[in-house]
Design a protein around this motif. Structure first.
Motif, PDB file in Angstrom:
ATOM      1  N   LEU A  85      -3.955 -41.369 -20.360  1.00  0.00           N
ATOM      2  CA  LEU A  85      -2.567 -41.394 -20.813  1.00  0.00           C
ATOM      3  C   LEU A  85      -1.992 -39.990 -20.892  1.00  0.00           C
ATOM      4  N   LEU A  86      -2.732 -39.048 -21.482  1.00  0.00           N
ATOM      5  CA  LEU A  86      -2.221 -37.684 -21.598  1.00  0.00           C
ATOM      6  C   LEU A  86      -2.042 -37.036 -20.222  1.00  0.00           C
ATOM      7  N   GLU A  87      -2.939 -37.310 -19.307  1.00  0.00           N
ATOM      8  CA  GLU A  87      -2.802 -36.744 -17.962  1.00  0.00           C
ATOM      9  C   GLU A  87      -1.540 -37.277 -17.288  1.00  0.00           C
ATOM     10  N   ILE A  88      -1.198 -38.530 -17.550  1.00  0.00           N
ATOM     11  CA  ILE A  88       0.035 -39.092 -17.006  1.00  0.00           C
ATOM     12  C   ILE A  88       1.250 -38.480 -17.698  1.00  0.00           C
ATOM     13  N   LEU A  89       1.193 -38.325 -19.013  1.00  0.00           N
ATOM     14  CA  LEU A  89       2.314 -37.742 -19.745  1.00  0.00           C
ATOM     15  C   LEU A  89       2.580 -36.300 -19.322  1.00  0.00           C
ATOM     16  N   SER A  90       1.514 -35.583 -18.959  1.00  0.00           N
ATOM     17  CA  SER A  90       1.660 -34.179 -18.572  1.00  0.00           C
ATOM     18  C   SER A  90       2.012 -34.014 -17.091  1.00  0.00           C
TER      19      SER A  90
ATOM     20  N   PHE B 193       7.501 -28.695 -21.974  1.00  0.00           N
ATOM     21  CA  PHE B 193       6.358 -29.276 -22.674  1.00  0.00           C
ATOM     22  C   PHE B 193       5.124 -28.428 -22.429  1.00  0.00           C
ATOM     23  N   GLY B 194       4.219 -28.474 -23.403  1.00  0.00           N
ATOM     24  CA  GLY B 194       2.939 -27.793 -23.296  1.00  0.00           C
ATOM     25  C   GLY B 194       1.825 -28.820 -23.378  1.00  0.00           C
ATOM     26  N   TYR B 195       0.736 -28.548 -22.665  1.00  0.00           N
ATOM     27  CA  TYR B 195      -0.383 -29.491 -22.594  1.00  0.00           C
ATOM     28  C   TYR B 195      -1.678 -28.752 -22.887  1.00  0.00           C
ATOM     29  N   CYS B 196      -2.403 -29.223 -23.884  1.00  0.00           N
ATOM     30  CA  CYS B 196      -3.693 -28.649 -24.249  1.00  0.00           C
ATOM     31  C   CYS B 196      -4.769 -29.691 -23.923  1.00  0.00           C
ATOM     32  N   PRO B 197      -5.409 -29.593 -22.745  1.00  0.00           N
ATOM     33  CA  PRO B 197      -6.412 -30.593 -22.367  1.00  0.00           C
ATOM     34  C   PRO B 197      -7.683 -30.443 -23.178  1.00  0.00           C
ATOM     35  N   GLN B 198      -8.462 -31.514 -23.229  1.00  0.00           N
ATOM     36  CA  GLN B 198      -9.724 -31.479 -23.975  1.00  0.00           C
ATOM     37  C   GLN B 198     -10.684 -30.463 -23.372  1.00  0.00           C
TER      38      GLN B 198
ATOM     39  N   SER C   8     -17.266 -18.358 -28.738  1.00  0.00           N
ATOM     40  CA  SER C   8     -17.779 -19.635 -29.224  1.00  0.00           C
ATOM     41  C   SER C   8     -16.842 -20.760 -28.776  1.00  0.00           C
ATOM     42  N   GLY C   9     -17.325 -22.002 -28.884  1.00  0.00           N
ATOM     43  CA  GLY C   9     -16.501 -23.146 -28.505  1.00  0.00           C
ATOM     44  C   GLY C   9     -15.210 -23.227 -29.293  1.00  0.00           C
ATOM     45  N   GLY C  10     -15.281 -22.936 -30.592  1.00  0.00           N
ATOM     46  CA  GLY C  10     -14.081 -22.992 -31.424  1.00  0.00           C
ATOM     47  C   GLY C  10     -13.058 -21.935 -31.042  1.00  0.00           C
ATOM     48  N   THR C  11     -13.531 -20.727 -30.707  1.00  0.00           N
ATOM     49  CA  THR C  11     -12.613 -19.654 -30.323  1.00  0.00           C
ATOM     50  C   THR C  11     -12.004 -19.929 -28.953  1.00  0.00           C
ATOM     51  N   ARG C  12     -12.776 -20.504 -28.046  1.00  0.00           N
ATOM     52  CA  ARG C  12     -12.219 -20.919 -26.757  1.00  0.00           C
ATOM     53  C   ARG C  12     -11.101 -21.940 -26.959  1.00  0.00           C
ATOM     54  N   GLN C  13     -11.300 -22.830 -27.934  1.00  0.00           N
ATOM     55  CA  GLN C  13     -10.278 -23.843 -28.198  1.00  0.00           C
ATOM     56  C   GLN C  13      -9.017 -23.213 -28.794  1.00  0.00           C
ATOM     57  N   LYS C  14      -9.181 -22.153 -29.582  1.00  0.00           N
ATOM     58  CA  LYS C  14      -8.010 -21.431 -30.090  1.00  0.00           C
ATOM     59  C   LYS C  14      -7.195 -20.850 -28.934  1.00  0.00           C
ATOM     60  N   LEU C  15      -7.897 -20.290 -27.951  1.00  0.00           N
ATOM     61  CA  LEU C  15      -7.216 -19.753 -26.776  1.00  0.00           C
ATOM     62  C   LEU C  15      -6.538 -20.875 -25.995  1.00  0.00           C
ATOM     63  N   ASN C  16      -7.223 -21.985 -25.838  1.00  0.00           N
ATOM     64  CA  ASN C  16      -6.671 -23.149 -25.154  1.00  0.00           C
ATOM     65  C   ASN C  16      -5.344 -23.570 -25.788  1.00  0.00           C
ATOM     66  N   LEU C  17      -5.320 -23.614 -27.109  1.00  0.00           N
ATOM     67  CA  LEU C  17      -4.111 -24.005 -27.845  1.00  0.00           C
ATOM     68  C   LEU C  17      -3.018 -22.945 -27.695  1.00  0.00           C
ATOM     69  N   THR C  18      -3.396 -21.682 -27.734  1.00  0.00           N
ATOM     70  CA  THR C  18      -2.425 -20.594 -27.575  1.00  0.00           C
ATOM     71  C   THR C  18      -1.765 -20.649 -26.207  1.00  0.00           C
TER      72      THR C  18
ATOM     73  N   LEU D 148      -1.563 -32.724 -27.112  1.00  0.00           N
ATOM     74  CA  LEU D 148      -2.853 -32.154 -27.505  1.00  0.00           C
ATOM     75  C   LEU D 148      -3.961 -33.201 -27.400  1.00  0.00           C
ATOM     76  N   ASP D 149      -4.977 -32.908 -26.603  1.00  0.00           N
ATOM     77  CA  ASP D 149      -6.116 -33.811 -26.427  1.00  0.00           C
ATOM     78  C   ASP D 149      -7.313 -33.255 -27.193  1.00  0.00           C
ATOM     79  N   GLU D 150      -7.704 -33.922 -28.278  1.00  0.00           N
ATOM     80  CA  GLU D 150      -8.809 -33.473 -29.138  1.00  0.00           C
ATOM     81  C   GLU D 150      -8.648 -31.978 -29.466  1.00  0.00           C
ATOM     82  N   PRO D 151      -7.522 -31.577 -30.056  1.00  0.00           N
ATOM     83  CA  PRO D 151      -7.209 -30.144 -30.162  1.00  0.00           C
ATOM     84  C   PRO D 151      -8.071 -29.347 -31.118  1.00  0.00           C
ATOM     85  N   TYR D 152      -8.718 -29.998 -32.095  1.00  0.00           N
ATOM     86  CA  TYR D 152      -9.465 -29.238 -33.097  1.00  0.00           C
ATOM     87  C   TYR D 152     -10.976 -29.342 -32.921  1.00  0.00           C
ATOM     88  N   GLN D 153     -11.437 -29.746 -31.749  1.00  0.00           N
ATOM     89  CA  GLN D 153     -12.891 -29.816 -31.528  1.00  0.00           C
ATOM     90  C   GLN D 153     -13.475 -28.399 -31.565  1.00  0.00           C
TER      91      GLN D 153
END
Length: 202
Positions: A42-47, A63-68, A118-128, A140-145
């Protein structure tokens, strides 16, 4: 964002069976569903990353898209990622990206190569990267993993700030945490979106 009658199947296996959704301005909305329910599809279609078999998706504004799965280059630094997308978005500066980095507390990683993070810091960059062009709608797809508890709280503070600014935020996850923070919560089940409170409990 307005989604109407979205269908999608993989070969003969239907995944989405007529999804309808209206994401209001300044709304913080959640979609939950089990693994394999079709959330990422669904998110891939929305984006616009994937074309629906049927149905329409209309965006009003950026729009902005933050993939998992973050699309990052381990050989580049955090700053190089930002500069690359600054050029792609034709932005005059990185002020918005730096504001998000400050809110998520990872400005000190600016010159580090992504492969060392780390995985969490990579996710911060992904969100940025999803927010640096100041989108009106954020997907946002699983944005806080990978986030620790403190960063998890900062994420929700950032989401609340975006809502106050009139941005629309859609958070998709397999678990419904902190539902009181959301304006709406939907469950993707059987290829359809249903208000979470109306879903049958097995």
């Amino acid at each position: 964002m307005e989604v109407s009658g979205v269908y999608h199947a993989y070969r003969r296996r239907p995944v989405l069976r007529g999804v309808n959704l209206r994401l209001r301005e300044g709304a913080l909305v959640g979609i939950v569903g089990e693994n394999g329910a079709g959330k990422t599809t669904l998110l891939e279609i929305l984006s616009g990353e994937l074309r629906a078999d049927r149905g329409t998706v209309r965006h009003h504004g950026r729009f902005g898209y933050c993939p998992q799965a973050a699309v990052l280059n381990d050989a580049l630094t955090v700053r190089q990622h930002l500069e690359f997308l600054r050029a792609a978005y034709d932005l005059p500066h990185l002020r918005r990206a730096e504001e998000v980095m400050d809110q998520l507390h990872f400005r000190e990683y600016d010159q580090q190569r992504v492969g060392t993070l780390s995985g969490g810091t990579r996710q911060k960059l992904n969100l940025t990267l999803a927010l640096m062009h100041d989108p009106h709608v954020l997907l946002l797809d699983e944005p806080y993993q990978g986030f620790d508890w403190e960063t998890y709280g900062r994420f929700w503070d950032l989401a609340a700030l975006l809502r106050q600014e009139g941005r629309s935020v859609l958070v998709v996850s397999h678990l419904a945490y902190d539902t009181a923070r959301l304006d709406e919560l939907w469950r993707l089940e059987g290829g359809l979106l249903r208000p979470a409170q109306e879903v049958r409990v097995a």
